[in-house]
Enzyme design. Structure first.
Site, PDB file in Angstrom:
ATOM      1  N   GLU A 269       1.149  -1.363   0.121  1.00 45.05           N
ATOM      2  CA  GLU A 269      -0.078  -0.077   0.111  1.00 45.05           C
ATOM      3  C   GLU A 269       0.836   0.851   0.093  1.00 45.05           C
ATOM      4  O   GLU A 269       0.500   2.400   0.095  1.00 45.05           O
ATOM      5  CB  GLU A 269      -0.748   0.322   1.088  1.00 45.05           C
TER       6      GLU A 269
ATOM      7  N   GLU B  80       5.032   2.383   3.775  1.00 44.08           N
ATOM      8  CA  GLU B  80       3.289   2.038   4.232  1.00 44.08           C
ATOM      9  C   GLU B  80       2.521   3.000   4.052  1.00 44.08           C
ATOM     10  O   GLU B  80       1.735   2.752   2.975  1.00 44.08           O
ATOM     11  CB  GLU B  80       3.250   0.690   5.449  1.00 44.08           C
TER      12      GLU B  80
ATOM     13  N   ARG C  25       1.995   7.361   1.719  1.00 46.83           N
ATOM     14  CA  ARG C  25       2.575   7.992   0.541  1.00 46.83           C
ATOM     15  C   ARG C  25       2.893   8.460   0.492  1.00 46.83           C
ATOM     16  O   ARG C  25       3.630   9.885   1.340  1.00 46.83           O
ATOM     17  CB  ARG C  25       1.465   8.466   0.127  1.00 46.83           C
TER      18      ARG C  25
ATOM     19  N   GLY D 230       0.692   2.181   7.439  1.00 49.94           N
ATOM     20  CA  GLY D 230      -0.286   1.823   6.971  1.00 49.94           C
ATOM     21  C   GLY D 230      -1.265   3.453   6.866  1.00 49.94           C
ATOM     22  O   GLY D 230      -1.582   3.597   7.692  1.00 49.94           O
TER      23      GLY D 230
ATOM     24  N   GLU E   1       2.099  10.679  15.942  1.00 46.30           N
ATOM     25  CA  GLU E   1       0.979   9.444  16.897  1.00 46.30           C
ATOM     26  C   GLU E   1       0.086   9.315  15.060  1.00 46.30           C
ATOM     27  O   GLU E   1      -0.901   9.817  14.342  1.00 46.30           O
ATOM     28  CB  GLU E   1      -0.454  10.236  17.954  1.00 46.30           C
TER      29      GLU E   1
ATOM     30  N   SER F 175      -6.493  12.634  24.120  1.00 49.77           N
ATOM     31  CA  SER F 175      -7.713  11.955  23.647  1.00 49.77           C
ATOM     32  C   SER F 175      -9.374  12.212  25.132  1.00 49.77           C
ATOM     33  O   SER F 175     -10.542  11.954  24.398  1.00 49.77           O
ATOM     34  CB  SER F 175      -7.253  10.759  24.322  1.00 49.77           C
TER      35      SER F 175
END
Length: 341
Positions: free
Chosen positions: A202, A218, A220, A235, A276, A317
């Site tokens: 990928e 993984e 771009r 990824g 992150e 979070s």
């Protein structure tokens, strides 16, 4: 002379170049080689693409051999058997390209690791390249594709179109040593892949961009982006190139960095930075700086953190704000995973 190469290419029925393959391009060749070629060919001053015929190859090979360049002489001898158009490309200066043969030589220089991204001028290159159907029978001009497809069917063959693009895949022209590529269609000619680079299925690497290696790609790598040694792209992550909204800012990732899965950057990073997973940092994003005790210091636009090292960028979070603190656990590569012998 900046560069010289002998190439074999493909033209459409109008004589326009669709692509050129340079098996052994030279960067900063010695003057003796250039003078030897000029004794055989009529070469104008400056940057020039000179077409020649297979019957000229024997004389060219002799001149190259006499000048002490046996490897180029051997290539000229091989090209003597060609049934395809031949071209000798001379780059005297690094100027904006004026022809497809010139563009293709510069893309070859990048993928052969003879120059690094941003090391040659590619200004205006898109207007010099034709949109091509890359098929199982070679490159075909889009306008001529229906005729070629019908001809193939009438002769009992199926013409398969792999992609329609101005750029071919790198591995049809250059396979650098010490790399792994999961899906070769996702690495364009003009990509720079350093020793030890792995591009997973990928992953994607555009032209005039790449990774110094070793590293795991993984995500771009957009046009113009350079990934430093020992850095990994998780990824689905993204780097904003100059063609996709980054303007004239060169986006880069320093050494020992980690861009988490589905994360992204629109600012250049220094060394040992971590972003992150899932966090996309654009230049205007507001980032809250924290001290070593986790206390808020100030809030700045992300562009003010450009090129700084040892950053850990994360999203809180609980309140959703983007935070930055000192990165105390820089990424360490898995040596077995990055061994591409």
């Amino acid at each position: 002379m900046l560069s010289f190469a002998l190439g074999i290419g493909t033209q459409n029925t109008q004589g326009d170049w669709l692509e050129i393959y340079y098996p052994a391009p030279l960067f900063q060749p010695d003057s003796a080689l250039i003078e030897a070629v000029k004794r055989v060919m009529d070469v104008p001053d400056g940057n020039a693409a000179v077409s020649f015929l297979p019957e000229h190859c024997a004389e060219l090979a002799g001149a190259l051999k006499a000048a002490g360049h046996a490897d180029q002489a051997e290539l000229a001898e091989v090209l003597a058997t060609s049934q395809r158009p031949l071209v000798a490309m001379f780059l005297a200066e690094d100027l904006p390209p004026q022809s497809a043969p010139e563009v293709y030589l510069k893309l070859h220089l990048l993928s052969h690791r003879l120059v690094k991204p941003h090391g040659v001028d590619l200004t205006g290159m898109f207007g010099l390249l034709r949109n091509v159907a890359w098929t199982n029978e070679g490159p075909i001009d889009i306008e001529e594709l229906p005729t070629r497809r019908l001809k193939a069917r009438l002769e009992g063959r199926a013409l398969s179109v792999d992609c329609v693009d101005k750029f071919p895949k790198m591995t049809d022209y250059v396979v650098p040593s010490g790399v792994r590529i999961g899906d070769t269609a996702r690495v364009r000619l003009g990509a720079y892949l350093g020793e030890g680079t792995t591009v997973m299925h990928e992953g994607f690497v555009n032209f005039n961009a790449g990774a110094e290696g070793p590293g795991m790609i993984e995500g771009r790598i957009s046009a113009g982006v350079v990934i430093g040694k020992g850095s990994d792209l998780g990824g689905g992550c993204s780097t904003m190139g100059t063609l996709s909204g980054g303007g004239n800012i060169v986006i880069k990732v320093g050494e020992g960095c980690l861009i988490g899965a589905n994360a992204g950057i629109g600012i250049p990073l220094g060394d040992r930075c971590t972003v992150e997973a899932g966090l996309y940092i654009t230049a205007g994003a507001k980032v809250t700086l924290l001290d070593d005790q986790g206390q808020e210091v100030e809030t700045v636009a992300a562009r003010e953190l450009a090129n700084q090292s040892d950053l850990l960028l994360r999203r809180n979070s609980q309140n959703g704000r983007i935070e930055c603190l000192t990165n105390k656990s820089a990424v360490a590569l898995n040596e077995a995973l990055h061994a591409n012998d």
